[in-house]
Design a protein around this motif. Structure first.
Motif, mmCIF file in Angstrom:
data_model
loop_
_atom_site.group_PDB
_atom_site.id
_atom_site.type_symbol
_atom_site.label_atom_id
_atom_site.label_comp_id
_atom_site.label_asym_id
_atom_site.label_seq_id
_atom_site.Cartn_x
_atom_site.Cartn_y
_atom_site.Cartn_z
ATOM 1 N N ILE A 12 117.461 11.474 70.160
ATOM 2 C CA ILE A 12 116.791 10.819 69.023
ATOM 3 C C ILE A 12 117.808 10.496 67.925
ATOM 4 N N PRO A 13 118.762 9.616 68.208
ATOM 5 C CA PRO A 13 119.837 9.355 67.245
ATOM 6 C C PRO A 13 119.414 8.574 66.003
ATOM 7 N N ASP A 14 118.285 7.888 66.059
ATOM 8 C CA ASP A 14 117.896 6.988 64.976
ATOM 9 C C ASP A 14 116.824 7.575 64.061
ATOM 10 N N VAL A 15 116.799 8.895 63.889
ATOM 11 C CA VAL A 15 115.812 9.522 63.009
ATOM 12 C C VAL A 15 116.484 9.941 61.706
ATOM 13 N N GLU A 16 115.672 10.124 60.678
ATOM 14 C CA GLU A 16 116.195 10.526 59.368
ATOM 15 C C GLU A 16 116.487 12.019 59.295
ATOM 16 N N TYR A 17 115.724 12.806 60.043
ATOM 17 C CA TYR A 17 115.866 14.257 60.016
ATOM 18 C C TYR A 17 115.289 14.823 61.304
ATOM 19 N N ALA A 18 115.890 15.862 61.817
ATOM 20 C CA ALA A 18 115.344 16.533 62.999
ATOM 21 C C ALA A 18 115.696 18.010 62.942
ATOM 22 N N GLU A 19 114.756 18.824 63.383
ATOM 23 C CA GLU A 19 115.031 20.252 63.509
ATOM 24 C C GLU A 19 114.357 20.777 64.761
ATOM 25 N N VAL A 20 115.007 21.732 65.381
ATOM 26 C CA VAL A 20 114.471 22.390 66.564
ATOM 27 C C VAL A 20 114.389 23.875 66.247
ATOM 28 N N ARG A 21 113.239 24.445 66.489
ATOM 29 C CA ARG A 21 113.059 25.883 66.272
ATOM 30 C C ARG A 21 112.764 26.543 67.607
ATOM 31 N N LEU A 22 113.424 27.653 67.833
ATOM 32 C CA LEU A 22 113.235 28.409 69.067
ATOM 33 C C LEU A 22 112.691 29.791 68.749
ATOM 34 N N GLN A 23 111.858 30.285 69.625
ATOM 35 C CA GLN A 23 111.344 31.636 69.491
ATOM 36 C C GLN A 23 111.484 32.326 70.838
ATOM 37 N N ARG A 24 112.191 33.433 70.818
ATOM 38 C CA ARG A 24 112.367 34.228 72.031
ATOM 39 C C ARG A 24 111.581 35.522 71.848
ATOM 40 N N ARG A 25 110.736 35.812 72.817
ATOM 41 C CA ARG A 25 109.920 37.016 72.722
ATOM 42 C C ARG A 25 110.113 37.867 73.962
ATOM 43 N N ARG A 26 110.294 39.142 73.735
ATOM 44 C CA ARG A 26 110.375 40.102 74.833
ATOM 45 C C ARG A 26 109.260 41.112 74.654
#
Length: 92
Positions: A12-26
């Motif tokens: 997604i190179p043409d966006v103004e802002y991007a964030e990815v959030r990850l959640q790891r659960r054990r």
């Protein structure tokens, strides 16, 4: 993991802002059937979300399989663009 995140952002190179959030659960599970133990063992889960601003609007997509993160990033960007084209009207 870093490679997956870089792939998602490259999708997604043409966006103004991007964030990815990850959640790891054990966790540890114990399953019963009546008084009998059926299964005992550890459980791991990795999930997350992508939030994107494109065309003046926000888009969001969640995932449960990190392998599909690039597709979820494209989906979030497409959602934002749809909203941006339609315009946003807030209630009075």
């Amino acid at each position: 993991m870093k490679r997956l995140l870089e792939t998602a952002l490259a999708a997604i190179p043409d966006v103004e802002y991007a964030e990815v959030r990850l959640q790891r659960r054990r966790s540890f599970r114990v399953r019963f059937s009546g008084r009998e133990i059926e299964d005992v063992g550890p459980s791991r889960h990795l999930a997350g979300s992508v939030r994107v601003r494109a065309g003046g609007a926000w888009g969001f997509s969640a995932f449960h399989d990190p392998a599909g993160i690039a597709e979820r990033a494209r989906e979030a960007a497409a959602n934002a663009r749809r909203i941006g084209r339609a315009g946003v009207r807030l209630a009075p």
